[in-house]
Design an enzyme around this catalytic site. Structure first.
Site, PDB file in Angstrom:
ATOM      1  N   ASP A  44       0.672  -1.182   0.012  1.00 42.58           N
ATOM      2  CA  ASP A  44       0.015   0.098   0.096  1.00 42.58           C
ATOM      3  C   ASP A  44       0.754   1.233   0.022  1.00 42.58           C
ATOM      4  OD1 ASP A  44      -2.289   1.777   0.254  1.00 42.58           O
ATOM      5  OD2 ASP A  44      -3.422   0.075   1.144  1.00 42.58           O
ATOM      6  N   ASP A  53       3.411   1.967  -4.785  1.00 38.83           N
ATOM      7  CA  ASP A  53       2.691   2.808  -5.360  1.00 38.83           C
ATOM      8  C   ASP A  53       2.199   2.062  -6.786  1.00 38.83           C
ATOM      9  OD1 ASP A  53       1.065   4.854  -7.256  1.00 38.83           O
ATOM     10  OD2 ASP A  53       2.474   6.364  -6.789  1.00 38.83           O
ATOM     11  N   VAL A  54       1.249   1.319  -7.195  1.00 43.31           N
ATOM     12  CA  VAL A  54       0.972   0.696  -8.405  1.00 43.31           C
ATOM     13  C   VAL A  54       1.116   1.442  -9.641  1.00 43.31           C
ATOM     14  CG1 VAL A  54      -0.441  -1.037  -7.007  1.00 43.31           C
ATOM     15  CG2 VAL A  54      -1.451   0.830  -8.457  1.00 43.31           C
ATOM     16  N   ASN A  80      -5.981  -5.837  -5.551  1.00 50.72           N
ATOM     17  CA  ASN A  80      -7.041  -4.997  -4.914  1.00 50.72           C
ATOM     18  C   ASN A  80      -7.017  -3.434  -4.945  1.00 50.72           C
ATOM     19  OD1 ASN A  80      -9.430  -4.983  -2.917  1.00 50.72           O
ATOM     20  ND2 ASN A  80      -7.918  -3.819  -1.930  1.00 50.72           N
ATOM     21  N   TYR A 145     -15.615   4.871 -13.932  1.00 51.16           N
ATOM     22  CA  TYR A 145     -15.183   3.746 -12.896  1.00 51.16           C
ATOM     23  C   TYR A 145     -15.409   2.527 -13.333  1.00 51.16           C
ATOM     24  CZ  TYR A 145     -15.333   0.691  -8.755  1.00 51.16           C
ATOM     25  OH  TYR A 145     -15.049  -0.100  -7.614  1.00 51.16           O
ATOM     26  N   LYS A 149     -13.496  -0.856 -14.682  1.00 52.04           N
ATOM     27  CA  LYS A 149     -13.591  -2.432 -13.950  1.00 52.04           C
ATOM     28  C   LYS A 149     -14.233  -3.130 -15.103  1.00 52.04           C
ATOM     29  CE  LYS A 149     -12.738  -1.550  -9.900  1.00 52.04           C
ATOM     30  NZ  LYS A 149     -11.367  -2.248  -9.204  1.00 52.04           N
ATOM     31  N   THR A 180     -17.310   0.394   2.802  1.00 53.96           N
ATOM     32  CA  THR A 180     -15.840   0.774   2.955  1.00 53.96           C
ATOM     33  C   THR A 180     -15.646   2.037   3.081  1.00 53.96           C
ATOM     34  OG1 THR A 180     -15.687   1.054   0.519  1.00 53.96           O
ATOM     35  CG2 THR A 180     -15.404  -1.109   1.188  1.00 53.96           C
TER      36      THR A 180
END
Length: 251
Positions: A44, A53-54, A80, A145, A149, A180
């Site tokens: 993370d 950092d992806v 994720n 979004y 996805k 969340t």
């Protein structure tokens, strides 16, 4: 990093990497895999041993290498990490479209690319991507979004086809609206948070938001060595939203 509970579960002896694992769904997934015996490395942006950092290939490769050096192997990868976006197709500029796709889609590619050499050495290699009901159902005010996805869903199937003969299973989980911190922030910003929560809950046939732990259970199933014939699927955890069409409640 989450240490295993040592209960001899189905993940005993296996090492799992969870991106975006410091909160929300990722935190629940990390805890569930650890409870089932895995050694879990949380990746993370902060508050974890493996800072990553992806959207930055250098930090991704550094983090994955550090996990492999720390544990000696990588068996499970849970992609994720992701961000949300609101609005119609006209409401986000080019920079925001690129930012969301860079994290939600290309981020999966970066982390998987770095982890593949280690996964290929595992006798129980599995990748689970966090997708969304937004990939399979048209939701209002979620154009960007949903597009990201939808790409995750297509990418999952393509990865499954590419890597199954290498012994790597790839699947994804498609949650409905999950309770969340991100959803909490959206609700707090709404003019009437209670009414907005009620509307989101009512959108799902079972009448409530999905729990992060429920998603974690589904991820654990997809990643488990016991699920060796489950490949290339999207597992819905959405209270029936994707498949049920209920009549309105009578007053």
């Amino acid at each position: 990093m989450t240490e295993p509970a040592g209960n001899g579960g189905e993940f005993e002896g296996l090492v799992a990497v969870v991106t975006g694992g410091a909160s929300g769904i990722g935190e629940a997934v990390a805890g569930e895999l650890a409870a089932r015996g895995a050694q879990v490395a949380v990746l993370d942006l902060k508050d974890t041993e493996f800072v990553c950092d992806v959207t930055d290939d250098t930090t991704v490769r550094r983090a994955i290498t550090a996990v492999a050096e720390r544990f000696g192997r990588i068996d499970v990868l849970v992609n994720n990490a992701g961000i949300g976006a609101q609005g119609t197709v006209a409401d986000n500029d080019d920079a925001e479209w690129l930012r969301v796709f860079d994290l939600n889609v290309v981020g999966i590619a970066r982390v998987t690319r770095a982890a593949l050499p280690y996964l290929r050495e595992s006798p129980h290699a599995a990748i689970v991507n966090t997708c969304s009901i937004a990939a399979t159902a048209g939701l209002q005010q979620r154009a960007l979004y949903s597009a990201s996805k939808g790409a995750v869903l297509a990418l999952t199937r393509a990865m499954a086809a590419d890597h199954i003969r290498e012994g790597i299973r790839v699947n994804c989980v498609t949650p409905g609206t999950v309770d969340t911190p991100w959803i909490g922030r959206l609700l707090d910003a709404a003019p009437d948070p209670a009414a907005e929560r009620a509307a989101l809950s009512a959108r799902q046939p079972h009448g409530r938001l999905v729990g992060a732990q429920e998603v974690a259970q589904a991820v654990a199933y997809l990643a488990s060595p016991a699920s060796g014939s489950t490949v290339g699927i999207e597992l819905a955890v959405d209270g029936g939203m994707s498949g049920l069409r209920l009549r309105p409640v009578s007053s």
